[in-house]
Design a protein around this motif. Structure first.
Motif, PDB file in Angstrom:
ATOM      1  N   PHE A  42       0.837  -1.201   0.000  1.00 18.49           N
ATOM      2  CA  PHE A  42       0.000   0.000   0.000  1.00 18.49           C
ATOM      3  C   PHE A  42       0.871   1.251   0.000  1.00 18.49           C
ATOM      4  O   PHE A  42       0.672   2.183  -0.782  1.00 18.49           O
ATOM      5  CB  PHE A  42      -0.898  -0.030   1.236  1.00 18.49           C
ATOM      6  CG  PHE A  42      -1.734   1.198   1.432  1.00 18.49           C
ATOM      7  CD1 PHE A  42      -2.887   1.395   0.691  1.00 18.49           C
ATOM      8  CD2 PHE A  42      -1.376   2.160   2.357  1.00 18.49           C
ATOM      9  CE1 PHE A  42      -3.660   2.517   0.874  1.00 18.49           C
ATOM     10  CE2 PHE A  42      -2.140   3.290   2.544  1.00 18.49           C
ATOM     11  CZ  PHE A  42      -3.286   3.471   1.801  1.00 18.49           C
ATOM     12  N   LEU A  43       1.877   1.230   0.881  1.00 18.67           N
ATOM     13  CA  LEU A  43       2.780   2.370   0.999  1.00 18.67           C
ATOM     14  C   LEU A  43       3.501   2.597  -0.330  1.00 18.67           C
ATOM     15  O   LEU A  43       3.650   3.729  -0.798  1.00 18.67           O
ATOM     16  CB  LEU A  43       3.799   2.057   2.103  1.00 18.67           C
ATOM     17  CG  LEU A  43       4.378   3.204   2.894  1.00 18.67           C
ATOM     18  CD1 LEU A  43       3.274   4.041   3.473  1.00 18.67           C
ATOM     19  CD2 LEU A  43       5.225   2.643   4.020  1.00 18.67           C
ATOM     20  N   MET A  46       1.516   4.296  -3.000  1.00 17.50           N
ATOM     21  CA  MET A  46       1.105   5.678  -2.735  1.00 17.50           C
ATOM     22  C   MET A  46       1.888   6.680  -3.573  1.00 17.50           C
ATOM     23  O   MET A  46       1.525   7.842  -3.663  1.00 17.50           O
ATOM     24  CB  MET A  46       1.291   5.999  -1.247  1.00 17.50           C
ATOM     25  CG  MET A  46       0.121   5.589  -0.419  1.00 17.50           C
ATOM     26  SD  MET A  46      -1.402   6.399  -0.920  1.00 17.50           S
ATOM     27  CE  MET A  46      -2.392   5.014  -1.390  1.00 17.50           C
ATOM     28  N   GLY A  47       2.996   6.241  -4.169  1.00 17.56           N
ATOM     29  CA  GLY A  47       3.727   7.138  -5.062  1.00 17.56           C
ATOM     30  C   GLY A  47       3.151   7.113  -6.480  1.00 17.56           C
ATOM     31  O   GLY A  47       3.808   7.570  -7.403  1.00 17.56           O
ATOM     32  N   ARG A  48       1.967   6.570  -6.644  1.00 15.77           N
ATOM     33  CA  ARG A  48       1.286   6.390  -7.929  1.00 15.77           C
ATOM     34  C   ARG A  48       1.995   5.309  -8.749  1.00 15.77           C
ATOM     35  O   ARG A  48       3.210   5.131  -8.669  1.00 15.77           O
ATOM     36  CB  ARG A  48       1.213   7.687  -8.741  1.00 15.77           C
ATOM     37  CG  ARG A  48       0.603   8.871  -8.013  1.00 15.77           C
ATOM     38  CD  ARG A  48      -0.873   8.623  -7.718  1.00 15.77           C
ATOM     39  NE  ARG A  48      -1.475   9.812  -7.122  1.00 15.77           N
ATOM     40  CZ  ARG A  48      -1.515  10.033  -5.799  1.00 15.77           C
ATOM     41  NH1 ARG A  48      -1.003   9.142  -4.976  1.00 15.77           N
ATOM     42  NH2 ARG A  48      -2.083  11.109  -5.321  1.00 15.77           N
TER      43      ARG A  48
ATOM     44  N   GLY B 177       0.748   6.446   4.898  1.00 13.48           N
ATOM     45  CA  GLY B 177       0.760   6.259   3.453  1.00 13.48           C
ATOM     46  C   GLY B 177      -0.359   7.043   2.776  1.00 13.48           C
ATOM     47  O   GLY B 177      -0.146   7.681   1.736  1.00 13.48           O
ATOM     48  N   THR B 178      -1.544   7.019   3.365  1.00 13.94           N
ATOM     49  CA  THR B 178      -2.657   7.760   2.781  1.00 13.94           C
ATOM     50  C   THR B 178      -2.373   9.254   2.776  1.00 13.94           C
ATOM     51  O   THR B 178      -2.621   9.944   1.778  1.00 13.94           O
ATOM     52  CB  THR B 178      -3.944   7.471   3.572  1.00 13.94           C
ATOM     53  OG1 THR B 178      -4.046   6.079   3.766  1.00 13.94           O
ATOM     54  CG2 THR B 178      -5.159   7.975   2.830  1.00 13.94           C
ATOM     55  N   PHE B 180       0.498  10.637   2.697  1.00 13.94           N
ATOM     56  CA  PHE B 180       1.499  10.915   1.670  1.00 13.94           C
ATOM     57  C   PHE B 180       0.865  10.886   0.287  1.00 13.94           C
ATOM     58  O   PHE B 180       1.174  11.706  -0.574  1.00 13.94           O
ATOM     59  CB  PHE B 180       2.644   9.896   1.740  1.00 13.94           C
ATOM     60  CG  PHE B 180       3.740  10.199   0.773  1.00 13.94           C
ATOM     61  CD1 PHE B 180       4.731  11.104   1.098  1.00 13.94           C
ATOM     62  CD2 PHE B 180       3.765   9.623  -0.491  1.00 13.94           C
ATOM     63  CE1 PHE B 180       5.730  11.415   0.208  1.00 13.94           C
ATOM     64  CE2 PHE B 180       4.755   9.926  -1.394  1.00 13.94           C
ATOM     65  CZ  PHE B 180       5.749  10.827  -1.049  1.00 13.94           C
ATOM     66  N   GLY B 181      -0.053   9.924   0.077  1.00 13.97           N
ATOM     67  CA  GLY B 181      -0.715   9.846  -1.218  1.00 13.97           C
ATOM     68  C   GLY B 181      -1.509  11.094  -1.533  1.00 13.97           C
ATOM     69  O   GLY B 181      -1.579  11.525  -2.686  1.00 13.97           O
ATOM     70  N   VAL B 182      -2.098  11.694  -0.507  1.00 15.20           N
ATOM     71  CA  VAL B 182      -2.935  12.878  -0.737  1.00 15.20           C
ATOM     72  C   VAL B 182      -2.081  14.137  -0.869  1.00 15.20           C
ATOM     73  O   VAL B 182      -2.274  14.941  -1.773  1.00 15.20           O
ATOM     74  CB  VAL B 182      -3.963  13.041   0.404  1.00 15.20           C
ATOM     75  CG1 VAL B 182      -4.732  14.340   0.248  1.00 15.20           C
ATOM     76  CG2 VAL B 182      -4.915  11.869   0.415  1.00 15.20           C
TER      77      VAL B 182
END
Lengths: 109, 528
Positions: A42-43, A46-48, B177-178, B180-182
């Motif tokens: 998941f982590l 998060m960088g797409r 993580g969320t 960071f994603g946002v």
């Protein structure tokens, strides 16, 4: 690809939560490991998600991959490894001290 | 660049490494080094407090990378306050451990220093991911410490503690993580700046991440539905470790205060006051449930563990008031509650060792030696913990209630805090009378007055080999054992005597916290 990654994270998390809620230490450790795999994936995502994009500046590049999540996930993997090792040793110690592998040490059989 | 901000991290880390290197030497050099390192940390915390007295915020860019890209350490007044409380607590916990408890495991001092390393790091970091890393450092050290000495009950409680915290770490990473994603950043100051302009499409994600983070911190702080791990873990670990862990729940409280005043604070636009509807009811419920636990506990150490939960409830009530006065009250209450809980943990251990097989169970047993001295100390410590005048607990509660007057839910806060205090007082008065007054006649007349060893010899009195569960039953000389207890109580007394200056200091910290843009400007180098 997004759907596949999302699905794998979801399945890993579901397995992890199910196993972590079991009453014996071994499935529980496996569950925590699955959970940490899911979290790492998941982590990482998060960088797409992208293919063939450079993470450092290059003149010809049009798009870049974010290098930060990769650094984050590396740290998380290392910490997860250490924690898994510790919890396995602890589970063995609990097995020795409590005489069984139930998380509450209650098993009479 | 001022290196003072990183010194509280380097000192325990280096001390820990050195202690690892000299682990085969005798116990004395290890104790000396460990105590010296903790004394050094007290000095550093005082230096840092002095350096920040003008309202400055020290920012340390690791590797000299500019702020949102590199990792930063941020020493503001709140961080210095927490460092000071931690170092002072650690000194007395360590002094108690040095009377023999530390020799039961090879790496006690190493783990102790690394625990302090993790704690100091969590207070100083300015980066959400590094907060996670330091949480892991302090947790890993705490896993070792909580199992220190071994034994059935300890291993079982430790297993639950470890597994719950591993699950908590997974949630922490998902939340981080969320975020960071946002927002594409994890620097707290940078996050604070970007949160205000969250695009509406990302609002739900950001809110979910913020609340998930709250769940993680609530687990660490032992807030109401997530406190079940605490009583068993704290009641079964060795006394100095339990005393040090009095600060562990406060790390969760600190993280809540830091993140929700800075990132999701008043200036966060659509995400402002994210946890406000949750925090106050949960804090009040934690306070009452904690006190119910105090009433129901059948052993003294479990009772003190529930007192820790109740104190977390009071603390978060103060911070949930969301006013400068409330935060100041909480900041005054925080070190007080840590010192008082630690003193009670140590005292409970001293008492339990003198009661033989009855240990700390709240049942009648033959009268213990020096009952008057121990009973007097127990009386003072409980008065401090419950908040009876004239000690620091009373001042903390008074400041809290005064701050609550301005809040719309003042009636609820008053009712819960006062009722909680009453419940605690009843429970501890009952414990005190069982421990010291309702005693059974001693079976043996000799050795009652002078020697600290209680007369009926029990198997626990014999020095047991390393690692056995009852190995902590040996009785320490009373004077040496009580030095840390008295020291912790004296800290509470000092907090009462110097309440004026301390109150002014915590008010200035609260003032600084209520203006998060100061932090953002200091870290990102933008002029206000």
């Amino acid at each position: 690809m997004e759907a596949l990654i999302a699905l794998s994270i979801g399945v890993l998390t579901a397995c992890g939560v199910y196993l972590a809620l079991r009453g014996r230490t071994f499935p529980m450790v496996l569950g925590l490991t699955f959970l940490s795999y899911a979290v790492n994936l998941f982590l990482f995502s998060m960088g797409r998600l992208g293919i063939g994009q450079p993470p450092v500046i290059r003149a010809a590049a049009t798009a870049y991959a974010d290098p930060v999540p990769q650094a984050l996930v590396l740290t998380a993997i290392v910490i997860g490894f250490a924690m898994t090792a510790f919890v396995i040793v602890l589970a063995l110690k609990a097995r020795a001290e409590l005489g069984n592998d139930h998380v509450d040490g209650l098993d009479e059989s | 660049m001022n290196h003072l901000a990183i010194a509280p991290l380097l000192l325990p880390l280096l001390a820990g490494i050195l202690l690892l290197l000299i682990r085969h030497r005798g116990i004395f050099p290890r104790r000396l080094l460990s105590v010296a390192a903790v004394l050094g940390q007290i000095g550093l915390a005082l230096l840092l407090t002095g350096a920040l007295s003008g309202g400055d915020i020290l920012v340390y860019h690791l590797g000299n990378w500019p702020a949102p890209f590199g990792i930063v350490l941020v020493a503001d007044a709140l961080a210095a306050w927490m460092l000071l409380a931690t170092a002072l607590l650690a000194l007395f916990a360590l002094l108690y451990a040095c009377q023999g408890g530390d020799a039961r495991g090879r790496h006690f001092h190493v783990l102790f220093q690394l625990q302090l390393f993790g704690l100091n790091g969590a207070f100083l970091t300015g980066d959400l991911f590094n907060l996670f890393v330091f949480f892991e450092v302090l947790l890993l050290a705490s896993y070792g410490l909580i199992l220190h000495g071994g034994g059935r009950a300890r291993v079982r409680a430790g297993l639950h503690y470890v597994v719950l915290n591993l699950a908590g770490s997974a949630l922490f990473l998902i939340a981080v993580g969320t975020l960071f994603g946002v927002f594409g950043t994890l620097n707290m100051a940078d996050l604070a700046r970007k949160v205000a302009s969250t695009p509406p499409s990302e609002l739900g994600l950001a809110r979910a991440a913020g609340l998930l983070l709250f769940a993680v911190f609530a687990l660490k702080a032992a807030l109401l539905p997530l406190y079940l791990w605490l009583p068993a873990a704290y009641a079964h670990t060795s006394a100095p470790v339990a005393a040090l862990f009095a600060i562990m729940t406060k790390v969760g409280v600190y993280a809540i205060v830091r993140v929700y005043s800075l990132i999701f604070g008043a200036e966060a636009g659509p995400l402002a006051h994210l946890i406000e509807p949750w925090l106050l009811p949960m804090a009040l419920a934690t306070l009452l449930v904690g006190m119910l636990g105090v009433l129901a506990a059948t052993a003294l150490r479990r009772q003190v563990a529930y007192l820790v939960i109740a104190s977390v409830g009071s603390l978060l009530t103060a911070f949930a008031l969301d006013s400068v006065a409330g935060i100041a009250a909480g900041l005054y209450y925080l070190p007080h509650s840590v010192f008082a809980a630690a003193a009670l943990f140590l005292l409970a251990d001293v008492i339990a060792r003198r009661r033989g097989a009855t240990a700390d169970h709240l049942e009648s047993a033959p009268a213990i030696a020096q009952a008057a001295l121990l009973g007097g100390l127990f009386f003072v410590a409980t008065m401090q913990m419950i908040g009876l005048p004239p000690l620091s607990g009373f001042l903390g509660k008074f400041l809290l209630l005064r701050a609550a007057l301005a809040h719309p839910a003042a009636a609820w806060v008053m009712a819960a805090v006062l009722l909680g205090g009453l419940m605690g007082m009843i429970a501890l008065a009952r414990s005190g009378s069982v421990l010291f007054f309702r005693t059974l006649p001693a079976m043996d007349q000799e050795g009652r007055s002078d020697t600290p060893v209680p007369s009926p010899p029990t198997p626990l009195m014999k020095p047991l080999p390393f690692g056995t569960p009852g190995g902590e039953g040996s009785v320490l000389p009373v004077a040496a054992a009580l030095v840390p207890v008295v020291g912790l109580l004296l800290l509470g007394l000092l907090m009462t005597i110097f309440a004026g200056p301390i109150q002014a200091h915590v008010a200035s910290i609260a003032e600084q916290l209520s203006r998060p843009y100061l932090y953002v400007h200091a870290v990102l180098g933008v002029r206000p």
